[in-house]
Design a protein around this motif. Structure first.
Motif, PDB file in Angstrom:
ATOM      1  N   THR A  42      22.308  -0.565  19.635  1.00  0.00           N
ATOM      2  CA  THR A  42      21.679   0.468  18.816  1.00  0.00           C
ATOM      3  C   THR A  42      20.652  -0.175  17.895  1.00  0.00           C
ATOM      4  N   TRP A  43      19.409   0.262  18.055  1.00  0.00           N
ATOM      5  CA  TRP A  43      18.310  -0.234  17.228  1.00  0.00           C
ATOM      6  C   TRP A  43      17.696   0.916  16.453  1.00  0.00           C
ATOM      7  N   LEU A  44      17.423   0.678  15.179  1.00  0.00           N
ATOM      8  CA  LEU A  44      16.712   1.650  14.361  1.00  0.00           C
ATOM      9  C   LEU A  44      15.217   1.344  14.390  1.00  0.00           C
ATOM     10  N   LEU A  45      14.408   2.394  14.323  1.00  0.00           N
ATOM     11  CA  LEU A  45      12.965   2.228  14.214  1.00  0.00           C
ATOM     12  C   LEU A  45      12.525   2.780  12.858  1.00  0.00           C
ATOM     13  N   VAL A  46      11.936   1.926  12.043  1.00  0.00           N
ATOM     14  CA  VAL A  46      11.486   2.309  10.706  1.00  0.00           C
ATOM     15  C   VAL A  46       9.956   2.335  10.691  1.00  0.00           C
ATOM     16  N   THR A  47       9.401   3.501  10.455  1.00  0.00           N
ATOM     17  CA  THR A  47       7.966   3.649  10.278  1.00  0.00           C
ATOM     18  C   THR A  47       7.712   4.933   9.486  1.00  0.00           C
ATOM     19  N   SER A  48       6.458   5.183   9.147  1.00  0.00           N
ATOM     20  CA  SER A  48       6.118   6.382   8.382  1.00  0.00           C
ATOM     21  C   SER A  48       6.461   7.634   9.166  1.00  0.00           C
ATOM     22  N   ALA A  49       6.896   8.678   8.470  1.00  0.00           N
ATOM     23  CA  ALA A  49       7.330   9.907   9.136  1.00  0.00           C
ATOM     24  C   ALA A  49       6.220  10.513   9.983  1.00  0.00           C
ATOM     25  N   PHE A  50       4.975  10.483   9.497  1.00  0.00           N
ATOM     26  CA  PHE A  50       3.874  11.055  10.265  1.00  0.00           C
ATOM     27  C   PHE A  50       3.561  10.239  11.515  1.00  0.00           C
ATOM     28  N   LEU A 103      16.593   4.609  17.492  1.00  0.00           N
ATOM     29  CA  LEU A 103      16.879   5.775  16.658  1.00  0.00           C
ATOM     30  C   LEU A 103      15.836   5.862  15.563  1.00  0.00           C
ATOM     31  N   PRO A 104      15.238   7.035  15.366  1.00  0.00           N
ATOM     32  CA  PRO A 104      14.182   7.159  14.349  1.00  0.00           C
ATOM     33  C   PRO A 104      14.747   7.138  12.938  1.00  0.00           C
ATOM     34  N   TYR A 105      14.138   6.339  12.092  1.00  0.00           N
ATOM     35  CA  TYR A 105      14.478   6.344  10.674  1.00  0.00           C
ATOM     36  C   TYR A 105      13.163   6.466   9.894  1.00  0.00           C
ATOM     37  N   PRO A 106      12.629   7.700   9.816  1.00  0.00           N
ATOM     38  CA  PRO A 106      11.327   7.900   9.173  1.00  0.00           C
ATOM     39  C   PRO A 106      11.369   7.682   7.669  1.00  0.00           C
ATOM     40  N   VAL A 107      10.294   7.130   7.144  1.00  0.00           N
ATOM     41  CA  VAL A 107      10.144   6.889   5.710  1.00  0.00           C
ATOM     42  C   VAL A 107       8.708   7.277   5.320  1.00  0.00           C
ATOM     43  N   ASP A 108       8.349   7.069   4.074  1.00  0.00           N
ATOM     44  CA  ASP A 108       6.966   7.255   3.641  1.00  0.00           C
ATOM     45  C   ASP A 108       6.487   8.688   3.877  1.00  0.00           C
ATOM     46  N   ASN A 121       0.837  -1.192   0.000  1.00  0.00           N
ATOM     47  CA  ASN A 121       0.000   0.000   0.000  1.00  0.00           C
ATOM     48  C   ASN A 121       0.879   1.251   0.000  1.00  0.00           C
ATOM     49  N   GLU A 122       0.310   2.402   0.367  1.00  0.00           N
ATOM     50  CA  GLU A 122       1.042   3.669   0.296  1.00  0.00           C
ATOM     51  C   GLU A 122       2.251   3.718   1.234  1.00  0.00           C
ATOM     52  N   SER A 123       2.277   2.865   2.242  1.00  0.00           N
ATOM     53  CA  SER A 123       3.378   2.867   3.210  1.00  0.00           C
ATOM     54  C   SER A 123       4.436   1.826   2.896  1.00  0.00           C
TER      55      SER A 123
END
Length: 275
Positions: free
Chosen positions: A186-194, A211-216, A104-106
């Motif tokens: 160290t862990w990254l968190l991947v989710t939509s920026a909003f 650590l934030p790793y925003p996408v979408d 989907n969009e994400s």
């Protein structure tokens, strides 16, 4: 109980649903009671709301505030021990049923997550997400996501599947319990920026430093957030998306799932480097 209440309340508060309900209620008042004028005024205001929220840049401005809250955690100069990818990037029922990803969009959650896994070959990859449906499907978002990552060549042995969570708070708690992150990791968190502000808030409250790793990203720069919409449905969809996060931030703060209303970046240290 929180999960069920949140679904029911959001159905009523989602701007597109709320405006439609107000129009219907106003017309019923006008047709069936002596409050004809009041009913027509209410329906008229709700109709105006459809145009304001559906065609003006207002929805993008609200969303841009969320998306700009956490910058991408770059440069990543140290070792990365793990990558948490939150669900919501595909249709799990269709993906499992067809045996291939239905995105989907994400979709960037999985696509960028796979790129990060290739970039950091020693990192564990945790997919977090059960079923967020109130009724019907119990297909795991995380299991469907694993199919996607495996189709992109990721070794299944690196993938951890957390499929009990039904919302962002449970994503954080169940992910923490599964991997039991140690001090110095160290862990990254991947989710939509909003979605990142609410996600970071609950992960912090759960004691899982990420650590934030925003996408979408849905709004790109000043120009992107000032552009209107060609159809009312497009604008309302984006406004619903933004309001879902703001309502979620308030609800999570009131219920103690986060310790601040609008989480902000904090100084973080990556092993062998800084962020």
């Amino acid at each position: 109980m929180f999960f069920v209440l949140s679904k029911v309340i959001w159905f009523l508060l989602a701007p597109s649903n709320l405006l439609a309900l107000l129009i219907a209620f106003g017309l019923l008042l006008a047709a069936l009671t002596h409050l004809r004028h009041s009913g027509l005024v209410l329906a008229g205001i709700a109709c105006a709301g459809l145009f304001v929220f559906g065609m003006t840049p207002l929805a993008s401005l609200f969303l841009r505030t969320l998306e700009g809250r956490f910058p991408i955690a770059e440069p990543l100069t140290g070792a990365i021990d793990g990558i948490v990818i939150l669900g919501g990037a595909q249709d799990p029922d269709a993906s499992i049923g067809l045996g291939q990803p239905v995105l989907n969009e994400s979709a960037e959650r999985l696509v960028v997550g796979r790129a990060l896994a290739r970039r950091f070959p020693d990192a564990r990859v945790l997919l977090s997400g059960g079923s967020g449906a109130l009724t019907g499907s119990d297909t795991s978002e995380a299991r469907a996501g694993a199919l996607m990552l495996e189709s992109l060549g990721l070794d299944p042995a690196r993938i951890l599947i957390e499929e009990r969570s039904r919302n962002t708070h449970e994503n954080a708690v169940f992910s923490r319990d599964m991997v039991q992150p140690q001090e110095g990791e160290t862990w990254l968190l991947v989710t939509s920026a909003f979605h990142m502000p609410r996600s970071i808030g609950v992960f912090r409250e759960a004691g899982f430093a990420v650590l934030p790793y925003p996408v979408d990203f849905r709004t790109i720069g000043h120009e992107g957030s000032l552009r209107g919409f060609s159809t009312i449905s497009d604008g309302l969809r984006r406004f619903d998306l933004a309001m879902h996060e703001y309502v979620g931030l308030v609800a999570y703060r009131l219920t103690g799932r986060t310790d601040v209303l609008f989480p902000a970046p904090q100084a973080a240290t990556v092993r062998d480097g800084t962020y």
